[in-house]
Design a protein around this motif. Structure first.
Motif, PDB file in Angstrom:
ATOM      1  N   GLN A 161      38.901  51.428  13.058  1.00 49.71           N
ATOM      2  CA  GLN A 161      40.346  51.138  12.674  1.00 49.71           C
ATOM      3  C   GLN A 161      40.815  52.412  12.790  1.00 49.71           C
ATOM      4  OE1 GLN A 161      39.890  47.207   9.974  1.00 49.71           O
ATOM      5  NE2 GLN A 161      39.358  48.922   8.955  1.00 49.71           N
ATOM      6  N   SER A 162      40.156  53.651  12.078  1.00 49.62           N
ATOM      7  CA  SER A 162      40.999  54.979  12.017  1.00 49.62           C
ATOM      8  C   SER A 162      41.086  55.465  13.264  1.00 49.62           C
ATOM      9  CB  SER A 162      39.918  55.756  11.014  1.00 49.62           C
ATOM     10  OG  SER A 162      39.980  55.270   9.798  1.00 49.62           O
ATOM     11  N   ASP A 163      40.115  55.386  14.189  1.00 52.48           N
ATOM     12  CA  ASP A 163      40.132  56.047  15.549  1.00 52.48           C
ATOM     13  C   ASP A 163      41.507  55.235  16.183  1.00 52.48           C
ATOM     14  OD1 ASP A 163      38.490  58.109  16.086  1.00 52.48           O
ATOM     15  OD2 ASP A 163      36.694  56.754  16.718  1.00 52.48           O
ATOM     16  N   TYR A 164      41.286  53.815  16.280  1.00 53.79           N
ATOM     17  CA  TYR A 164      42.607  53.225  16.742  1.00 53.79           C
ATOM     18  C   TYR A 164      44.007  53.711  16.358  1.00 53.79           C
ATOM     19  CZ  TYR A 164      45.350  49.500  18.347  1.00 53.79           C
ATOM     20  OH  TYR A 164      46.601  48.768  19.133  1.00 53.79           O
ATOM     21  N   VAL A 165      44.151  53.672  14.940  1.00 52.33           N
ATOM     22  CA  VAL A 165      45.474  53.917  14.448  1.00 52.33           C
ATOM     23  C   VAL A 165      45.766  55.355  14.802  1.00 52.33           C
ATOM     24  CG1 VAL A 165      46.589  54.278  12.110  1.00 52.33           C
ATOM     25  CG2 VAL A 165      45.099  52.373  12.352  1.00 52.33           C
ATOM     26  N   ALA A 166      44.802  56.395  14.507  1.00 49.10           N
ATOM     27  CA  ALA A 166      45.282  57.756  14.899  1.00 49.10           C
ATOM     28  C   ALA A 166      45.541  57.950  16.360  1.00 49.10           C
ATOM     29  CB  ALA A 166      44.109  58.540  14.516  1.00 49.10           C
ATOM     30  N   ALA A 167      44.937  57.328  17.327  1.00 47.43           N
ATOM     31  CA  ALA A 167      45.235  57.436  18.585  1.00 47.43           C
ATOM     32  C   ALA A 167      46.526  56.723  19.012  1.00 47.43           C
ATOM     33  CB  ALA A 167      44.301  56.830  19.479  1.00 47.43           C
ATOM     34  N   GLU A 168      46.766  55.549  18.589  1.00 45.06           N
ATOM     35  CA  GLU A 168      48.149  54.807  18.611  1.00 45.06           C
ATOM     36  C   GLU A 168      49.520  55.596  18.182  1.00 45.06           C
ATOM     37  OE1 GLU A 168      50.369  51.697  20.677  1.00 45.06           O
ATOM     38  OE2 GLU A 168      48.452  52.921  20.979  1.00 45.06           O
ATOM     39  N   ALA A 169      49.184  55.983  16.972  1.00 50.81           N
ATOM     40  CA  ALA A 169      50.250  56.801  16.206  1.00 50.81           C
ATOM     41  C   ALA A 169      50.330  58.138  17.057  1.00 50.81           C
ATOM     42  CB  ALA A 169      49.939  56.837  14.990  1.00 50.81           C
ATOM     43  N   ALA A 170      49.431  58.628  17.426  1.00 48.30           N
ATOM     44  CA  ALA A 170      49.546  60.027  18.361  1.00 48.30           C
ATOM     45  C   ALA A 170      50.175  59.714  19.359  1.00 48.30           C
ATOM     46  CB  ALA A 170      48.161  60.629  18.470  1.00 48.30           C
ATOM     47  N   ARG A 171      49.817  58.716  20.235  1.00 45.29           N
ATOM     48  CA  ARG A 171      50.640  58.320  21.316  1.00 45.29           C
ATOM     49  C   ARG A 171      51.988  58.015  21.220  1.00 45.29           C
ATOM     50  NH1 ARG A 171      52.852  54.076  23.918  1.00 45.29           N
ATOM     51  NH2 ARG A 171      52.141  52.615  22.032  1.00 45.29           N
ATOM     52  N   LYS A 172      52.428  57.268  20.232  1.00 45.72           N
ATOM     53  CA  LYS A 172      53.901  57.159  19.880  1.00 45.72           C
ATOM     54  C   LYS A 172      54.738  58.383  19.576  1.00 45.72           C
ATOM     55  CE  LYS A 172      53.327  52.169  18.565  1.00 45.72           C
ATOM     56  NZ  LYS A 172      53.578  51.396  17.455  1.00 45.72           N
ATOM     57  N   ALA A 173      53.760  59.284  18.685  1.00 48.16           N
ATOM     58  CA  ALA A 173      54.347  60.741  18.469  1.00 48.16           C
ATOM     59  C   ALA A 173      54.692  61.502  19.642  1.00 48.16           C
ATOM     60  CB  ALA A 173      53.486  61.384  17.420  1.00 48.16           C
ATOM     61  N   TRP A 174      53.356  61.553  20.700  1.00 52.00           N
ATOM     62  CA  TRP A 174      53.574  62.527  21.722  1.00 52.00           C
ATOM     63  C   TRP A 174      54.585  61.887  22.828  1.00 52.00           C
ATOM     64  CZ3 TRP A 174      50.389  66.343  22.844  1.00 52.00           C
ATOM     65  CH2 TRP A 174      50.279  66.821  24.223  1.00 52.00           C
ATOM     66  N   GLU A 175      54.838  60.647  22.895  1.00 54.93           N
ATOM     67  CA  GLU A 175      55.823  60.050  23.741  1.00 54.93           C
ATOM     68  C   GLU A 175      57.400  60.499  23.354  1.00 54.93           C
ATOM     69  OE1 GLU A 175      55.166  56.149  24.149  1.00 54.93           O
ATOM     70  OE2 GLU A 175      53.358  56.261  25.629  1.00 54.93           O
ATOM     71  N   GLN A 176      57.444  60.830  21.927  1.00 61.00           N
ATOM     72  CA  GLN A 176      58.706  61.424  21.327  1.00 61.00           C
ATOM     73  C   GLN A 176      58.817  63.047  21.318  1.00 61.00           C
ATOM     74  OE1 GLN A 176      60.301  59.225  17.877  1.00 61.00           O
ATOM     75  NE2 GLN A 176      58.099  58.040  18.021  1.00 61.00           N
ATOM     76  N   GLY A 177      57.649  63.384  21.978  1.00 67.11           N
ATOM     77  CA  GLY A 177      57.834  64.831  22.150  1.00 67.11           C
ATOM     78  C   GLY A 177      56.939  65.919  21.084  1.00 67.11           C
ATOM     79  N   ALA A 178      56.500  64.993  20.171  1.00 72.39           N
ATOM     80  CA  ALA A 178      55.584  65.902  19.156  1.00 72.39           C
ATOM     81  C   ALA A 178      54.370  66.323  19.635  1.00 72.39           C
ATOM     82  CB  ALA A 178      55.417  64.989  17.893  1.00 72.39           C
ATOM     83  N   LYS A 179      53.925  67.480  19.481  1.00 75.42           N
ATOM     84  CA  LYS A 179      52.589  67.962  19.957  1.00 75.42           C
ATOM     85  C   LYS A 179      51.774  67.733  18.980  1.00 75.42           C
ATOM     86  CE  LYS A 179      53.989  69.587  24.265  1.00 75.42           C
ATOM     87  NZ  LYS A 179      53.594  69.163  25.394  1.00 75.42           N
ATOM     88  N   VAL A 180      50.901  66.607  19.211  1.00 75.58           N
ATOM     89  CA  VAL A 180      49.711  66.256  18.026  1.00 75.58           C
ATOM     90  C   VAL A 180      48.662  66.069  18.842  1.00 75.58           C
ATOM     91  CG1 VAL A 180      51.666  65.166  16.775  1.00 75.58           C
ATOM     92  CG2 VAL A 180      50.352  63.880  18.158  1.00 75.58           C
ATOM     93  N   VAL A 181      47.555  66.182  18.074  1.00 78.81           N
ATOM     94  CA  VAL A 181      46.284  66.052  18.572  1.00 78.81           C
ATOM     95  C   VAL A 181      45.144  65.680  17.787  1.00 78.81           C
ATOM     96  CG1 VAL A 181      45.489  68.463  18.043  1.00 78.81           C
ATOM     97  CG2 VAL A 181      44.463  67.476  20.233  1.00 78.81           C
TER      98      VAL A 181
END
Length: 255
Positions: free
Chosen positions: A46-66
């Motif tokens: 669950q944690s892996d999925y949520v982190a990855a999906e939230a990061a994807r949405k942030a990245w697509e808005q220009g946020a440099k997250v990893v």
């Protein structure tokens, strides 16, 4: 599937050199029994999925997250007698996090978010200590399962292998979810002491005395569709948080 630049485990040194990451996300789970129908690694999936999906949405808005690899062990001091529930003490968590934050401070990466997926973990006091030690790195933590109102999606109360967790796993990893006919009903006992039962006093729950099947909350009404809808809300909210945090000046956070 191509490598995702916001997932460190899939990322090369070339990609890292090309991106000035502003926010590091550390998923943190646990390894523990989840009733008879969910796997021991439920919190980690669950944690892996949520982190990855939230990061994807942030990245697509220009946020440099990893997103870093998930820490798979959590605080399970109330479950020491349940076979292969792996306990990581808070002092060990502090030591591990100190090493991670030290790396970020040395390399000039300004922000860390611990994305927590296990109720036994509580990083707030740990981060208070580390924030004083590493003032150049902004530290925060969130419980992903509180990032949206569960009552809009689920009717049965609970907090472990319940309707919420079961629905989420039915969406994330349906092949790992046993038929709900095999699940226990998640019946649990409450404290006899009124203040502990009401929640304004606290003591850890001794899990084997609280639940016969290790669950707390009936999973019978769970569906993958509920899990998908809840995860969409959760990851949208967390993704927006990451966008705002990436853009924020840690020295100018208040208005």
């Amino acid at each position: 599937m191509s490598a995702r630049p916001y997932i460190l485990a899939e990322t090369t040194w070339k990609t890292v050199q090309e991106n000035a990451y502003q926010v590091v996300v550390l998923p943190w789970g646990a390894t523990e029994a989840h009733n008879y129908h969910l796997p021991y690694a439920t919190d980690n999936y669950q944690s892996d999925y949520v982190a990855a999906e939230a990061a994807r949405k942030a990245w697509e808005q220009g946020a440099k997250v990893v997103v870093l690899p998930c820490v798979p062990f959590g605080v399970n001091t109330g479950q020491l007698d349940i076979t292969l529930d792996i306990n990581m003490s808070p002092s060990t968590q502090l030591a591990l996090l100190r090493d991670v934050v030290q790396v970020l401070a040395r390399q000039g990466i300004p922000k860390l978010v611990i994305l927590n997926g296990h109720g036994g973990n509580d990083f707030r006091q740990i981060l208070r200590e580390l924030q004083a030690e590493f003032p150049t790195v902004f530290l925060s933590t969130l419980n992903w399962f509180k990032a949206a109102d569960r009552n809009r999606y689920f009717s049965a109360p609970g907090d472990h292998a319940d309707e919420l967790e079961t629905s989420v796993m039915q969406h994330i990893a349906p092949e790992l979810v046993r038929p709900l006919a095999e699940a226990g009903d998640g019946a649990s006992k409450e404290f006899r002491v009124a203040a502990l039962r009401q929640g304004w006093a606290w003591a850890q729950r001794e899990w084997s005395k609280v639940s016969a099947d290790t669950g707390v909350g009936n999973p019978a009404a769970a569906t993958a569709e509920k899990g998908q809808a809840f995860l969409e809300a959760v990851t949208t909210n967390i993704g927006q948080f990451l966008v705002e945090l990436a853009a924020a000046d840690p020295q100018d956070l208040y208005e």
